[in-house]
Scaffold this motif. Structure first.
Motif, PDB file in Angstrom:
ATOM      1  N   SER A 192       0.820  -1.217   0.000  1.00 41.98           N
ATOM      2  CA  SER A 192       0.000   0.000   0.000  1.00 41.98           C
ATOM      3  C   SER A 192       0.843   1.251   0.000  1.00 41.98           C
ATOM      4  O   SER A 192       0.413   2.292  -0.473  1.00 41.98           O
ATOM      5  CB  SER A 192      -0.948   0.078   1.191  1.00 41.98           C
ATOM      6  OG  SER A 192      -1.013  -1.086   1.911  1.00 41.98           O
ATOM      7  N   LEU A 193       2.031   1.165   0.605  1.00 38.70           N
ATOM      8  CA  LEU A 193       2.866   2.363   0.629  1.00 38.70           C
ATOM      9  C   LEU A 193       3.138   2.836  -0.797  1.00 38.70           C
ATOM     10  O   LEU A 193       3.119   4.027  -1.088  1.00 38.70           O
ATOM     11  CB  LEU A 193       4.182   2.073   1.362  1.00 38.70           C
ATOM     12  CG  LEU A 193       5.128   3.257   1.451  1.00 38.70           C
ATOM     13  CD1 LEU A 193       4.475   4.441   2.142  1.00 38.70           C
ATOM     14  CD2 LEU A 193       6.409   2.883   2.168  1.00 38.70           C
ATOM     15  N   ASN A 265      -5.137   1.949  12.710  1.00 39.66           N
ATOM     16  CA  ASN A 265      -3.768   1.978  13.224  1.00 39.66           C
ATOM     17  C   ASN A 265      -3.472   3.422  13.613  1.00 39.66           C
ATOM     18  O   ASN A 265      -3.492   4.286  12.755  1.00 39.66           O
ATOM     19  CB  ASN A 265      -2.805   1.508  12.123  1.00 39.66           C
ATOM     20  CG  ASN A 265      -1.346   1.531  12.554  1.00 39.66           C
ATOM     21  OD1 ASN A 265      -1.020   1.917  13.672  1.00 39.66           O
ATOM     22  ND2 ASN A 265      -0.459   1.138  11.652  1.00 39.66           N
ATOM     23  N   ASP A 293      -7.971   2.919   3.526  1.00 44.18           N
ATOM     24  CA  ASP A 293      -6.870   1.975   3.743  1.00 44.18           C
ATOM     25  C   ASP A 293      -7.421   0.816   4.580  1.00 44.18           C
ATOM     26  O   ASP A 293      -7.730   0.974   5.753  1.00 44.18           O
ATOM     27  CB  ASP A 293      -5.726   2.701   4.467  1.00 44.18           C
ATOM     28  CG  ASP A 293      -4.483   1.824   4.601  1.00 44.18           C
ATOM     29  OD1 ASP A 293      -4.596   0.589   4.478  1.00 44.18           O
ATOM     30  OD2 ASP A 293      -3.394   2.381   4.854  1.00 44.18           O
ATOM     31  N   TYR A 296      -6.244  -4.022   7.516  1.00 38.79           N
ATOM     32  CA  TYR A 296      -6.440  -4.966   8.623  1.00 38.79           C
ATOM     33  C   TYR A 296      -7.750  -5.752   8.552  1.00 38.79           C
ATOM     34  O   TYR A 296      -8.048  -6.524   9.456  1.00 38.79           O
ATOM     35  CB  TYR A 296      -6.356  -4.214   9.960  1.00 38.79           C
ATOM     36  CG  TYR A 296      -4.977  -3.624  10.196  1.00 38.79           C
ATOM     37  CD1 TYR A 296      -3.973  -4.401  10.764  1.00 38.79           C
ATOM     38  CD2 TYR A 296      -4.676  -2.324   9.812  1.00 38.79           C
ATOM     39  CE1 TYR A 296      -2.702  -3.889  10.960  1.00 38.79           C
ATOM     40  CE2 TYR A 296      -3.406  -1.805  10.001  1.00 38.79           C
ATOM     41  CZ  TYR A 296      -2.424  -2.594  10.578  1.00 38.79           C
ATOM     42  OH  TYR A 296      -1.164  -2.093  10.771  1.00 38.79           O
ATOM     43  N   THR A 323      -3.907  -4.883   1.133  1.00 41.42           N
ATOM     44  CA  THR A 323      -2.529  -5.387   1.150  1.00 41.42           C
ATOM     45  C   THR A 323      -2.499  -6.746   1.835  1.00 41.42           C
ATOM     46  O   THR A 323      -3.356  -7.050   2.668  1.00 41.42           O
ATOM     47  CB  THR A 323      -1.585  -4.423   1.901  1.00 41.42           C
ATOM     48  OG1 THR A 323      -0.284  -5.001   1.994  1.00 41.42           O
ATOM     49  CG2 THR A 323      -2.087  -4.145   3.316  1.00 41.42           C
ATOM     50  N   SER A 325       0.226  -7.539   3.465  1.00 39.96           N
ATOM     51  CA  SER A 325       1.326  -7.357   4.422  1.00 39.96           C
ATOM     52  C   SER A 325       0.945  -7.697   5.858  1.00 39.96           C
ATOM     53  O   SER A 325       1.748  -8.258   6.594  1.00 39.96           O
ATOM     54  CB  SER A 325       1.803  -5.907   4.413  1.00 39.96           C
ATOM     55  OG  SER A 325       2.481  -5.613   3.235  1.00 39.96           O
ATOM     56  N   LYS A 326      -0.241  -7.312   6.268  1.00 41.42           N
ATOM     57  CA  LYS A 326      -0.586  -7.457   7.675  1.00 41.42           C
ATOM     58  C   LYS A 326      -1.145  -8.829   7.966  1.00 41.42           C
ATOM     59  O   LYS A 326      -0.898  -9.406   9.018  1.00 41.42           O
ATOM     60  CB  LYS A 326      -1.604  -6.377   8.064  1.00 41.42           C
ATOM     61  CG  LYS A 326      -1.074  -4.977   7.880  1.00 41.42           C
ATOM     62  CD  LYS A 326       0.059  -4.691   8.840  1.00 41.42           C
ATOM     63  CE  LYS A 326       1.092  -3.783   8.214  1.00 41.42           C
ATOM     64  NZ  LYS A 326       2.208  -3.497   9.118  1.00 41.42           N
ATOM     65  N   ARG A 333       5.182  -8.147  -0.448  1.00 40.22           N
ATOM     66  CA  ARG A 333       5.102  -6.807  -1.063  1.00 40.22           C
ATOM     67  C   ARG A 333       4.065  -6.747  -2.180  1.00 40.22           C
ATOM     68  O   ARG A 333       4.372  -6.342  -3.297  1.00 40.22           O
ATOM     69  CB  ARG A 333       6.459  -6.328  -1.613  1.00 40.22           C
ATOM     70  CG  ARG A 333       7.611  -6.258  -0.664  1.00 40.22           C
ATOM     71  CD  ARG A 333       7.418  -5.505   0.621  1.00 40.22           C
ATOM     72  NE  ARG A 333       6.947  -4.137   0.511  1.00 40.22           N
ATOM     73  CZ  ARG A 333       5.886  -3.716   1.208  1.00 40.22           C
ATOM     74  NH1 ARG A 333       5.207  -4.503   2.022  1.00 40.22           N
ATOM     75  NH2 ARG A 333       5.513  -2.478   1.106  1.00 40.22           N
TER      76      ARG A 333
ATOM     77  N   TYR B 157       9.113  -7.501   6.781  1.00 44.10           N
ATOM     78  CA  TYR B 157       9.766  -6.386   6.107  1.00 44.10           C
ATOM     79  C   TYR B 157      11.276  -6.603   6.145  1.00 44.10           C
ATOM     80  O   TYR B 157      11.803  -7.153   7.103  1.00 44.10           O
ATOM     81  CB  TYR B 157       9.420  -5.064   6.790  1.00 44.10           C
ATOM     82  CG  TYR B 157       7.973  -4.634   6.625  1.00 44.10           C
ATOM     83  CD1 TYR B 157       7.502  -4.181   5.407  1.00 44.10           C
ATOM     84  CD2 TYR B 157       7.090  -4.664   7.697  1.00 44.10           C
ATOM     85  CE1 TYR B 157       6.174  -3.766   5.251  1.00 44.10           C
ATOM     86  CE2 TYR B 157       5.761  -4.245   7.558  1.00 44.10           C
ATOM     87  CZ  TYR B 157       5.318  -3.804   6.328  1.00 44.10           C
ATOM     88  OH  TYR B 157       4.017  -3.400   6.184  1.00 44.10           O
TER      89      TYR B 157
END
Ligand code: PLP
Ligand code: PLP
Lengths: 481, 481
Positions: A192-193, A265, A293, A296, A323, A325-326, A333, B157
């Motif tokens: 997401s970044l 967050n 966003d 989560y 994403t 990622s979490k 990525r 990460y």
């Protein structure tokens, strides 16, 4: 030969050592002081510059760190013709502010310390917003990689929006949340970044203002700030961002609202359905586009959260970010951005100009995780483990913090937003914790104004460290005043 | 209700349809024309605007493409409150130039056409700079993924510079080319394009000029141009860039030299060792930093090429870029950047702010490819196949082009730089080829000035297509004059 007929200005607000650094840099840059030439001894430099020897040492240290000079083993210091370091020592405007902000903003120095201490061994990391390596589904990943190996026929450059196969799978997956997104309206991103980076480069104008919850994860990033935007925090209540305050803060420079309505967050707050409807309506009326966003969502622990804003967005007001990622692994990525097609196409073009697309291997792996059903299966097991972790954290808080702090009980995500009752220096607390092997994430990482909060994460530390770390933390807090 | 008391200015240089588009956009943006309201019929709009109906249709088509209006199935057109599309329709300055350049520069429209036709089936792609899917080492990749599955313990990460494990392996690998790079001076990137992006964002100043070979691959990218830099082409001879011409083109704005000394894209030229030494010396004297793009090194076919410039760089003048895209698989999206530590650290910090690091999965896979020895083994087989492909291409050229073109015999890489003898319109040739199922890469993609070159690549098409495509191409060329 090097000759010096200059001394720093003692009345300047620029520190003496810094003036010396700049002077020497200029000499090197212009070529006046040539490669391999030897600098005078420290004592001599101190005499010429009419400063203390310690000031000279400080200046030389900085020049060394930047790779412009080198200590010789036989003694003495020589100039290295380090053209790249020279370029790097005067960064372009955007990054100048990014780099120098480390000096001015207390929270950034703490972020840097956090980043550093994360690689120190045996630190108990009480704030890390990542799944513990313990929770990594190693066996399932093996199965996934195995299938991927069978399926991959080649690994060339991808289409601008990312692998069509993965986009189809995500399109299908999002139906669960009542998001109707055709594969054409999905952009695969490297997390997401990167989506935020693309939006800030490709759509937003320097000088514009982005609204967000206060506190917010976005404050710990520099993505908007580096692109010349301001992030303005809007207060929250226990149902999320205050809608009336959004309206009070709208002005000509306001470009969009960035929000984390689900397992926010760092506060863990979930915006209820009725408020989501209201937020959407208000933003549509105000023509304020929204970045939702939803990092989560899959990590609900008690009941499924309300539908995403995007599910009710009939007019393309919402850019939706997801994403992996979490909920699975940050190192994959891969994230996805959903929005009106022309916007997605523009951002996809820009992505192609910046990295030619995300890792195909990662895209294949994620596609296989979801399409095989393993992701869902894994999530069930993960939730079970996170519930236990959450309980351990809450028990420890009950036991050690009930007189010194207040907190929420999160219904999903990773975070407990702890608020200390006693006014203490959070910076002192941070460094004292570091000395005692505990890494915490103080509230001012997420909110530039000082506050008495800590983000506690139950996702990362082992159960033992969680209980033990919280106990120690409470003891350290009690020591301070 | 929508009312219109305006008409476009017929004396303006802005096309009528465009004026109408802008007018309607403004009405939507300001909220004067509200969501869901219906636009007047086309006939009526044409009357109000005093333009032809076709002009109205053109304007409405553009607004539709941007997602601002929608045709209703029952007839009529309504306004969609597409706030994001509205934002996207006025891009920020950097990207404005990127997007509008498509209109002005002939070569960009060809690049867009190339990108589009690459996804059309049954096109013979004579210029594609990628390995053919036929050449993909599927079985070896399975073995690699299998080992990776065994080794991965978690996927969190990564550190800012990328996986230490991979950096160690690359550090070791580069010793083969006499490059001594500690893992700390290596930045893992998501392909070399990202390395260029990081350099342009983090080190270069807008307004500066980058020198490169003329023609050059870099001309087909917008990475420097988007960041406000100019790329200036320096003529080449058959030993690469002309050093005297570099000196003639130096001025205050010149920031660095971007060069592909080994199997240059698109000419295939290799710079001999003595000239490398001279180039390095001249650039060091002029304090002109160098970006050495070494994407094709591993693809030598006859003898190993001379050492990289970086091998002889004692003073940190060279930033060295490597990638796995050309020799193994572009979809892995991993490259490496080697340079002075402070520069690498700065660029690593910026990378963290843009995408939090490259795919760990890809990093693991590449580490395994190299450390297992499979990469070397694969390269030997690949070289054998590329030699055959090169021969087939050269034979076909000999057979069909000897009277109408000249070319080089490349000793490695993918490319033959074909120069037509007859003055024809390359644009006509391009589109005529497309109509006949052949996709070519005309020379002006790599060089903004017009020329009579084509980049022929023997890496992508099947042997049959290569022979057949070149035959057809020669026939089409003969048709034109
Ligand atoms: C709300 C939120 N969004 C996005 C991210 C980062 O996601 P990614 O790894 O996809 O860039 C985080 C990570 O902490 C987060 O908390
Ligand atoms: C000289 C050169 N450098 C770099 C690249 C792109 O590499 P990557 O896929 O690593 O971004 C190419 C691709 O054509 C190239 O020709």
């Amino acid at each position: 030969m090097i000759s010096i007929n200059w001394k720093p200005n003692k009345n300047s607000s620029i520190p003496l050592y810094k003036q010396i650094v700049d002077y020497i840099k200029e000499k090197i840059a212009t070529g006046e002081w040539s490669i391999s030439s030897k600098l005078p001894a420290q004592r001599e430099l101190a005499e010429r510059f009419e400063v203390n020897r310690s000031t000279v040492v400080e200046a030389l240290d900085e020049l060394k760190a930047e790779g412009l000079i080198e200590g010789k083993s036989g003694g003495g210091t020589i100039i290295v013709n380090n053209t790249w370091s020279l370029l790097a020592s005067t960064p372009p405007p955007n990054w100048q502010s990014y780099i120098s902000s480390g000096i001015h903003k207390p929270n950034l120095s703490i972020i840097q310390a956090i980043n550093k201490f994360e690689y120190k061994e045996n630190m108990i990391r009480l704030g890390t917003g990542e799944l513990s390596p313990e929770l990594f589904p190693k066996e399932m990943m093996k199965v996934v990689l195995d299938s991927v190996g069978d399926k991959i026929e080649s690994l060339g450059y991808e289409e601008p929006k990312g692998s069509l196969y993965l986009r189809q799978i995500i399109s299908q997956y999002l139906k669960k949340y009542e998001i109707n997104a055709s594969p054409d309206s999905i952009l695969i991103v490297s997390g997401s970044l990167q989506a935020l980076q693309l939006i800030s480069l490709g759509i937003l104008h320097p000088g514009s203002a982005v609204l967000s919850e206060k506190p917010s994860y976005i404050k710990s990033l520099h993505v908007f700030q580096s692109a010349g935007m301001r992030v303005k925090g809007i207060p929250m209540d226990d149902q999320g961002i205050r809608i009336s305050e959004i309206m009070n803060n709208l002005n000509k420079a306001t470009t969009l609202l960035y929000t984390i309505p689900t397992f926010h967050n760092p506060t863990g707050i979930v915006m209820p359905q009725h408020k989501r409807n209201e937020l959407l309506e208000v933003c549509e009326k105000a023509r304020l586009p929204i970045i939702e966003d939803d990092a989560y969502r899959d990590l609900w622990l008690d009941t499924e959260p309300p539908l995403p804003l995007k599910a009710k967005d009939k007019n393309g007001s919402v850019l939706y970010m997801g994403t992996i990622s979490k909920s699975l692994a940050a190192g994959i990525r891969i994230g996805w951005l959903i929005g009106p097609e022309p916007v997605i196409e523009r951002l996809g073009d820009i992505k192609m100009q910046t990295d030619y697309g995300s890792s195909s291997l990662s895209q294949w792996a994620l596609a296989e995780w979801i399409s095989s059903g393993l992701y869902e299966k894994y999530l069930e097991e993960l939730r079970e483990k996170l519930r236990v972790r959450r309980q351990v954290a809450l028990n420890a808080l009950e036991k050690y913090f009930s007189d010194i702090a207040t907190w929420n009980k999160p219904s999903g995500g990773f975070y407990i937003w702890l608020k200390l009752k006693k006014q203490i220096s959070m910076e002192k607390l941070f460094y004292l914790c570091c000395d005692n092997g505990i890494l915490i994430n103080p509230g001012n990482v997420y909110d530039f104004s000082e506050n008495l909060n800590l983000r506690i994460s139950y996702s990362y530390s082992s159960l033992y460290d969680l209980e033990n770390g919280l106990k120690k933390l409470s003891q350290i807090i009690r020591l301070l005043n």
